[in-house]
Motif scaffolding. Structure first.
Motif, mmCIF file in Angstrom:
data_model
loop_
_atom_site.group_PDB
_atom_site.id
_atom_site.type_symbol
_atom_site.label_atom_id
_atom_site.label_comp_id
_atom_site.label_asym_id
_atom_site.label_seq_id
_atom_site.Cartn_x
_atom_site.Cartn_y
_atom_site.Cartn_z
ATOM 1 N N MET A 67 13.064 -85.225 0.327
ATOM 2 C CA MET A 67 12.002 -84.108 0.969
ATOM 3 C C MET A 67 11.293 -83.778 -0.646
ATOM 4 S SD MET A 67 12.455 -83.522 4.032
ATOM 5 C CE MET A 67 11.436 -82.169 3.895
ATOM 6 N N HIS A 68 9.938 -84.164 -0.269
ATOM 7 C CA HIS A 68 9.021 -83.816 -1.380
ATOM 8 C C HIS A 68 8.134 -82.619 -0.899
ATOM 9 C CE1 HIS A 68 9.643 -87.494 -3.240
ATOM 10 N NE2 HIS A 68 9.692 -88.149 -2.375
ATOM 11 N N PHE A 69 7.873 -81.583 -1.830
ATOM 12 C CA PHE A 69 7.028 -80.335 -1.812
ATOM 13 C C PHE A 69 6.078 -80.290 -2.756
ATOM 14 C CE2 PHE A 69 11.235 -79.801 0.264
ATOM 15 C CZ PHE A 69 11.022 -78.744 1.429
ATOM 16 N N THR A 70 4.688 -80.079 -1.947
ATOM 17 C CA THR A 70 3.616 -80.127 -3.100
ATOM 18 C C THR A 70 2.509 -78.942 -2.339
ATOM 19 O OG1 THR A 70 1.792 -81.353 -4.037
ATOM 20 C CG2 THR A 70 2.530 -82.399 -1.908
ATOM 21 N N ASP A 71 1.810 -78.407 -3.165
ATOM 22 C CA ASP A 71 0.767 -77.735 -2.862
ATOM 23 C C ASP A 71 -0.568 -78.203 -2.944
ATOM 24 O OD1 ASP A 71 2.026 -74.567 -2.718
ATOM 25 O OD2 ASP A 71 2.987 -75.704 -4.288
ATOM 26 N N THR A 72 -0.698 -79.523 -3.317
ATOM 27 C CA THR A 72 -1.946 -80.178 -3.495
ATOM 28 C C THR A 72 -1.677 -81.607 -2.840
ATOM 29 O OG1 THR A 72 -3.452 -81.200 -4.827
ATOM 30 C CG2 THR A 72 -1.374 -81.001 -5.735
ATOM 31 N N TYR A 73 -2.594 -82.218 -1.893
ATOM 32 C CA TYR A 73 -2.539 -83.270 -1.133
ATOM 33 C C TYR A 73 -3.807 -83.625 -0.546
ATOM 34 C CZ TYR A 73 0.108 -86.868 1.044
ATOM 35 O OH TYR A 73 0.604 -88.142 1.251
ATOM 36 N N LEU A 74 -3.982 -84.937 -0.355
ATOM 37 C CA LEU A 74 -5.529 -85.264 0.327
ATOM 38 C C LEU A 74 -5.728 -84.226 1.400
ATOM 39 C CD1 LEU A 74 -4.387 -89.151 0.756
ATOM 40 C CD2 LEU A 74 -5.547 -88.089 -1.066
ATOM 41 N N THR B 30 7.358 -85.604 3.428
ATOM 42 C CA THR B 30 6.339 -84.777 2.353
ATOM 43 C C THR B 30 5.886 -83.704 2.965
ATOM 44 O OG1 THR B 30 5.844 -86.802 1.199
ATOM 45 C CG2 THR B 30 4.611 -84.977 0.485
ATOM 46 N N VAL B 31 6.208 -82.411 2.632
ATOM 47 C CA VAL B 31 5.694 -81.030 3.095
ATOM 48 C C VAL B 31 4.538 -80.740 2.064
ATOM 49 C CG1 VAL B 31 6.444 -78.768 3.424
ATOM 50 C CG2 VAL B 31 8.061 -80.568 3.591
ATOM 51 N N VAL B 32 3.250 -80.606 2.866
ATOM 52 C CA VAL B 32 2.058 -80.321 2.322
ATOM 53 C C VAL B 32 1.470 -78.931 2.973
ATOM 54 C CG1 VAL B 32 1.719 -82.790 1.641
ATOM 55 C CG2 VAL B 32 0.802 -82.004 3.644
ATOM 56 N N PRO B 33 0.239 -78.642 2.434
ATOM 57 C CA PRO B 33 -0.668 -77.436 2.956
ATOM 58 C C PRO B 33 -1.380 -78.299 4.000
ATOM 59 C CG PRO B 33 -1.229 -77.872 0.767
ATOM 60 C CD PRO B 33 -0.095 -78.568 0.936
ATOM 61 N N ARG B 34 -1.906 -77.848 5.230
ATOM 62 C CA ARG B 34 -2.632 -78.531 5.904
ATOM 63 C C ARG B 34 -4.281 -78.335 5.586
ATOM 64 N NH1 ARG B 34 -1.748 -75.599 10.610
ATOM 65 N NH2 ARG B 34 -0.180 -76.923 11.145
ATOM 66 N N LEU C 292 8.868 -72.714 -1.491
ATOM 67 C CA LEU C 292 9.509 -73.121 -0.194
ATOM 68 C C LEU C 292 10.714 -74.264 -0.347
ATOM 69 C CD1 LEU C 292 9.830 -72.769 2.878
ATOM 70 C CD2 LEU C 292 8.303 -74.318 3.342
ATOM 71 N N GLY C 293 10.186 -75.198 -1.184
ATOM 72 C CA GLY C 293 11.158 -76.403 -1.598
ATOM 73 C C GLY C 293 12.439 -75.880 -2.225
ATOM 74 N N VAL C 294 12.052 -74.853 -3.166
ATOM 75 C CA VAL C 294 13.412 -74.453 -4.029
ATOM 76 C C VAL C 294 14.211 -73.377 -2.953
ATOM 77 C CG1 VAL C 294 13.928 -72.542 -5.589
ATOM 78 C CG2 VAL C 294 12.075 -74.145 -6.089
ATOM 79 N N LEU C 295 13.667 -72.771 -1.933
ATOM 80 C CA LEU C 295 14.482 -71.812 -1.113
ATOM 81 C C LEU C 295 15.082 -73.009 0.134
ATOM 82 C CD1 LEU C 295 15.017 -69.073 -0.058
ATOM 83 C CD2 LEU C 295 12.950 -69.405 1.599
ATOM 84 N N THR C 296 14.354 -74.073 0.352
ATOM 85 C CA THR C 296 15.118 -74.939 1.136
ATOM 86 C C THR C 296 16.238 -75.504 0.581
ATOM 87 O OG1 THR C 296 12.904 -75.572 2.098
ATOM 88 C CG2 THR C 296 14.805 -77.205 2.340
#
Length: 454
Positions: free
Chosen positions: A1-8, A34-38, A99-103
């Motif tokens: 699981m990858h968590f990022t606040d920046t994405y395409l 990969t978990v990203v902001p919409r 959220l990744g840390v909490l997960t």
């Protein structure tokens, strides 16, 4: 699981690093989600979990509002759990990263963090209010259900306590250090892309949990036809000598130094042309820079904004030299991209020059208008020296492939899994003994500040 606040559709080094890693890991039989902001305009991709997000008004970043409504995390974590992940890899320090840390905590998974960004330099560049940073510390601690760490500037020289008039920068740094403690303190492994990270800040983790892993970069393929089309389409004459900048056209990237240096350089090379490729988030600031250097210089500067990879590849093909005036980057993937295209680079950051993936295969100039201009001019007027330096850089960059990057990260994941299992066993042993529990994690190791061992 990858968590990022920046994405395409944003394009930056973090996005490039994550996408390179996910593809290379999948090729090795390790699929990822990969978990990203919409984001508006985001194209659908497989194995992408998009969270509701709102614009924050800075550099087109969008932030997930789950942080303000903690109950929203439960459903997302349940959805993540259904995919049976084996490791959590957090790439950014925003709400999605938290959220990744909490997960990882709630699902009992190994936690790996990559410290991609020199946060201290960025908040100083944008003068982020200390009050906002302190508020983030309180909110992060609340969402993680842990005590809030102290937010105190470092003592003044001589051991004196900082006064109320301590510089704002020291208060911002203290708040970021507290944030790093919350995010990184319990990580089973922390990846840094270069030693530049560790020369600038102190991470709240011991040596045996810090791993130096540069991001691998694949060559940017182009053709003479595409390069010619790029030059013609952007008004670049056949006799023009192109100085290329690739990256966000923002103040933290040293663009003001570059434009002022270019104005001085033109006296020695009137056919020089500066081409700026990258997203523009402060158009008024950039317009003022161009106004101050005057119309004659501004006419030799081509600003083409953010471009897709094929256009960036053609830009490298059209360039004589890459100008990299940033003093805030921890890795700078564009240096490797340019090197693989045979384009020599001029930097102003001695730490990145010495410890970056090119390991000195570039020209390092003084971070002054005159010094930077002189270094760029030397390469423009000595093509043979430029070719030699470009070839040396290409040889160095060729050692950092996506495949090697994935292999190294797999080793980090294995280390994290072993460490996580050992901690779990130790906690279980102490839980069965009388007396107080053994302190494990961030708040049991506040005095342990590590440096990398690799």
């Amino acid at each position: 699981m990858h968590f990022t606040d920046t994405y395409l559709p944003r394009r930056d080094g973090v996005v490039s690093s994550i996408r390179t890693l996910v593809r290379a890991l999948a090729d090795r039989g390790h699929p990822g989600l990969t978990v990203v902001p919409r984001h508006p305009g985001q194209t659908g991709e497989p194995d992408l979990m998009r969270l509701r997000a709102l614009p924050c008004g800075v550099a087109d970043l969008r932030l997930s509002p789950w942080l303000l409504h903690g109950g929203a995390a439960a459903g997302t974590i349940a959805e993540i759990a259904a995919s049976a992940p084996e490791v959590v890899h957090v790439h950014t320090p925003g709400p999605v990263g938290l959220l990744g840390v909490l997960t990882a905590r709630r699902l009992g998974l190994p936690l790996v963090q990559t410290y991609h960004t020199d946060l201290h330099a960025y908040v100083d560049a944008y003068k982020v209010p200390t009050r906002a940073l302190r508020g983030a510390v309180r909110l992060y601690a609340h969402r993680l259900g842990v005590p809030r760490p102290p937010v105190r500037p470092e003592p003044a020289p001589g051991g004196a306590a900082p006064s109320r008039q301590a510089p704002a920068a020291s208060h911002r740094r203290a708040a970021l250090d507290a944030t790093n403690l919350l995010l990184l303190g319990d990580a089973d492994a922390v990846v840094v892309p270069t030693r530049a990270v560790l020369d600038r800040i102190s991470l709240p983790v011991p040596d045996d949990r810090v791993f130096l892993v540069p991001t691998g970069v694949a060559p940017c393929r182009t053709s003479p036809t595409e390069v010619a089309a790029f030059r013609a389409g952007n008004g670049i004459a056949p006799t023009d000598k192109v100085i290329l900048f690739v990256g966000r056209v923002n103040r933290e990237k040293g663009v003001d130094l570059l434009i002022n240096s270019f104005a001085e350089l033109l006296a020695g090379c009137p056919r020089a042309r500066l081409v700026l490729v990258g997203a523009i988030y402060e158009p008024r600031w950039l317009a003022e820079l161009l106004r101050l250097v005057g119309p004659a210089v501004a006419d030799r500067i081509t600003v083409i904004g953010q471009q897709p990879p094929p256009v960036v590849a053609a830009a490298y093909g059209a360039a004589e030299v890459l100008a990299f005036p940033s003093g805030t980057d921890t890795q700078a993937l564009v240096l490797q991209e340019a090197a693989l295209a045979g384009v020599p680079a001029v930097l102003v950051d001695p730490v990145l020059h010495r410890h970056g993936p090119l390991a000195g295969a570039a020209d390092c100039a003084a971070p002054t208008t005159t010094g930077f201009a002189a270094a760029l001019l030397r390469l423009l007027t000595d093509p043979a020296a430029a070719r030699r330096l470009g070839q040396l850089a290409a040889d160095r960059a060729a050692g950092h492939t996506p495949e090697r990057y994935a292999d190294a990260i797999c080793d980090v994941y294995a280390h994290a899994a072993r460490r996580h299992a050992q901690v779990a066993r130790r906690q279980a042993e102490w839980a069965g003994r009388p007396g107080p529990a053994q302190p494990v994690g961030a708040f049991g190791r506040l005095s342990d500040r590590g440096r990398t061992r690799r």
